[in-house]
Design a protein around this motif. Structure first.
Motif, short mmCIF file in Angstrom:
data_model
loop_
_atom_site.label_atom_id
_atom_site.label_comp_id
_atom_site.label_asym_id
_atom_site.label_seq_id
_atom_site.Cartn_x
_atom_site.Cartn_y
_atom_site.Cartn_z
N ASN A 185 0.86 -1.18 0.00
CA ASN A 185 0.00 0.00 0.00
C ASN A 185 0.89 1.23 0.00
N ILE A 186 0.67 2.12 -0.95
CA ILE A 186 1.45 3.33 -1.07
C ILE A 186 0.59 4.52 -0.67
N THR A 187 1.07 5.31 0.28
CA THR A 187 0.35 6.51 0.71
C THR A 187 1.26 7.72 0.55
N VAL A 188 0.73 8.74 -0.09
CA VAL A 188 1.44 10.00 -0.27
C VAL A 188 0.75 11.05 0.60
N LYS A 189 1.42 11.47 1.67
CA LYS A 189 0.87 12.49 2.57
C LYS A 189 1.61 13.80 2.34
N SER A 190 0.85 14.87 2.27
CA SER A 190 1.43 16.17 1.94
C SER A 190 0.98 17.25 2.92
N ILE A 191 1.93 18.08 3.31
CA ILE A 191 1.64 19.29 4.08
C ILE A 191 2.24 20.46 3.32
N LEU A 192 1.42 21.43 2.98
CA LEU A 192 1.87 22.62 2.27
C LEU A 192 2.00 23.77 3.25
N LYS A 193 3.14 24.46 3.19
CA LYS A 193 3.42 25.56 4.11
C LYS A 193 3.89 26.79 3.35
N ASP A 194 3.69 27.94 3.95
CA ASP A 194 4.23 29.15 3.37
C ASP A 194 5.64 29.41 3.93
N LYS A 195 6.21 30.56 3.57
CA LYS A 195 7.58 30.88 3.97
C LYS A 195 7.74 30.93 5.48
N LYS A 196 6.67 31.29 6.19
CA LYS A 196 6.73 31.40 7.65
C LYS A 196 6.36 30.09 8.34
N ASN A 217 3.65 28.45 8.11
CA ASN A 217 2.22 28.30 8.40
C ASN A 217 1.64 27.21 7.51
N VAL A 218 0.88 26.28 8.10
CA VAL A 218 0.29 25.19 7.33
C VAL A 218 -0.89 25.72 6.52
N LEU A 219 -0.83 25.50 5.22
CA LEU A 219 -1.87 25.99 4.31
C LEU A 219 -2.82 24.88 3.87
N GLY A 220 -2.38 23.64 3.98
CA GLY A 220 -3.22 22.52 3.57
C GLY A 220 -2.54 21.19 3.82
N GLU A 221 -3.34 20.16 4.07
CA GLU A 221 -2.85 18.81 4.27
C GLU A 221 -3.69 17.85 3.43
N PHE A 222 -3.02 16.97 2.69
CA PHE A 222 -3.72 16.05 1.80
C PHE A 222 -3.08 14.66 1.90
N SER A 223 -3.88 13.65 1.62
CA SER A 223 -3.38 12.27 1.62
C SER A 223 -4.01 11.51 0.46
N LYS A 224 -3.17 10.84 -0.31
CA LYS A 224 -3.62 10.04 -1.45
C LYS A 224 -2.96 8.66 -1.36
N GLY A 225 -3.69 7.62 -1.65
CA GLY A 225 -3.11 6.29 -1.55
C GLY A 225 -3.75 5.28 -2.48
N GLU A 226 -2.96 4.29 -2.84
CA GLU A 226 -3.42 3.16 -3.64
C GLU A 226 -2.64 1.92 -3.23
N SER A 227 -3.14 0.76 -3.64
CA SER A 227 -2.39 -0.48 -3.46
C SER A 227 -1.75 -0.88 -4.78
N LEU A 228 -0.71 -1.69 -4.68
CA LEU A 228 0.01 -2.18 -5.86
C LEU A 228 0.33 -3.65 -5.64
N SER A 229 -0.02 -4.48 -6.62
CA SER A 229 0.18 -5.93 -6.47
C SER A 229 0.90 -6.49 -7.70
N PHE A 230 1.67 -7.55 -7.45
CA PHE A 230 2.35 -8.27 -8.53
C PHE A 230 2.09 -9.76 -8.38
N VAL A 231 1.81 -10.40 -9.49
CA VAL A 231 1.71 -11.86 -9.53
C VAL A 231 2.72 -12.33 -10.56
N GLY A 232 3.72 -13.09 -10.09
CA GLY A 232 4.77 -13.55 -10.97
C GLY A 232 4.78 -15.06 -11.10
#
Length: 199
Positions: free
Chosen positions: A128-139, A141-156
């Motif tokens: 499972n891959i999760t990309v968590k993001s926090i966006l901040k300004d120069k000072k 200050n937190v401007l936004g928080e986001f999280s996106k995720g998916e699973s990845l599978s392989f059958v060999g």
């Protein structure tokens, strides 16, 4: 981290099919943020690799560099945005945390059984891959928080001799990373993160 790479190389050597859950598949790039000023963004990357909820050391610098460059390139799909690796030049910060979670079954047991049978019994890996993001300004200050995720599978399996002719597993991996980052950029635009800064 070394174990999962070994697993993936083993799977690739005996051919495999790759699957992703696909919540963010084919996310379109953000071409225009409509920012009053041209933002300069510094991406700060952290990568966590967990096997059965236990943190493992991440020593693959190529992997880290790949994620960092892809995040920067995804931002620069808009001509408004430029990136920097110097704090002093940045007007915004993107604190990006990538977390990959998998299990001993995926990293050790299934590949070992498949290897013992020379690939006749399929090897199955999932993460499972999760990309968590926090966006901040120069000072900072937190401007936004986001999280996106998916699973990845392989059958060999050894009999999947023609599988890689159609869809290479590495293409699935790279497409998933790109889509997760683009989906984050969509959130950045939707929430007007790169707005006019107060002086």
């Amino acid at each position: 981290m070394n174990k999962i790479l070994l697993v993936l190389l083993t799977i690739l050597s005996i051919n495999c099919l790759s699957f992703r859950s696909g919540e963010y598949k084919n996310t379109e790039p953000v071409r225009q943020y409509e920012a009053p000023q041209n933002p300069v963004v510094k991406v700060n990357l952290k990568y966590h690799y967990l096997v059965d909820d236990a943190h493992q050391p991440v020593t693959n610098q190529v992997l880290l560099d790949s994620w960092l460059k892809m995040a920067e390139d995804t931002l620069k799909e808009s001509s408004e945005i430029s990136t920097t690796r110097e704090d002093v030049l940045a007007t915004y910060y993107w604190d990006l945390t990538v977390k990959e979670e998998t299990t001993v079954l995926s990293t050790t047991i299934s590949p070992a059984i498949s290897g013992a049978t020379l690939g006749i019994i399929p090897a199955y890996t999932r993460s499972n891959i999760t990309v968590k993001s926090i966006l901040k300004d120069k000072k900072e200050n937190v401007l936004g928080e986001f999280s996106k995720g998916e699973s990845l599978s392989f059958v060999g399996q050894i009999f999947l001799v023609f599988a890689n002719v159609f869809i290479k597993p590495v293409d699935t991996i790279m497409a998933q990373r790109q889509d997760l980052l683009r989906a984050t950029c969509v959130e950045i635009k939707k929430n007007n993160i790169f707005k006019n800064k107060k002086k």
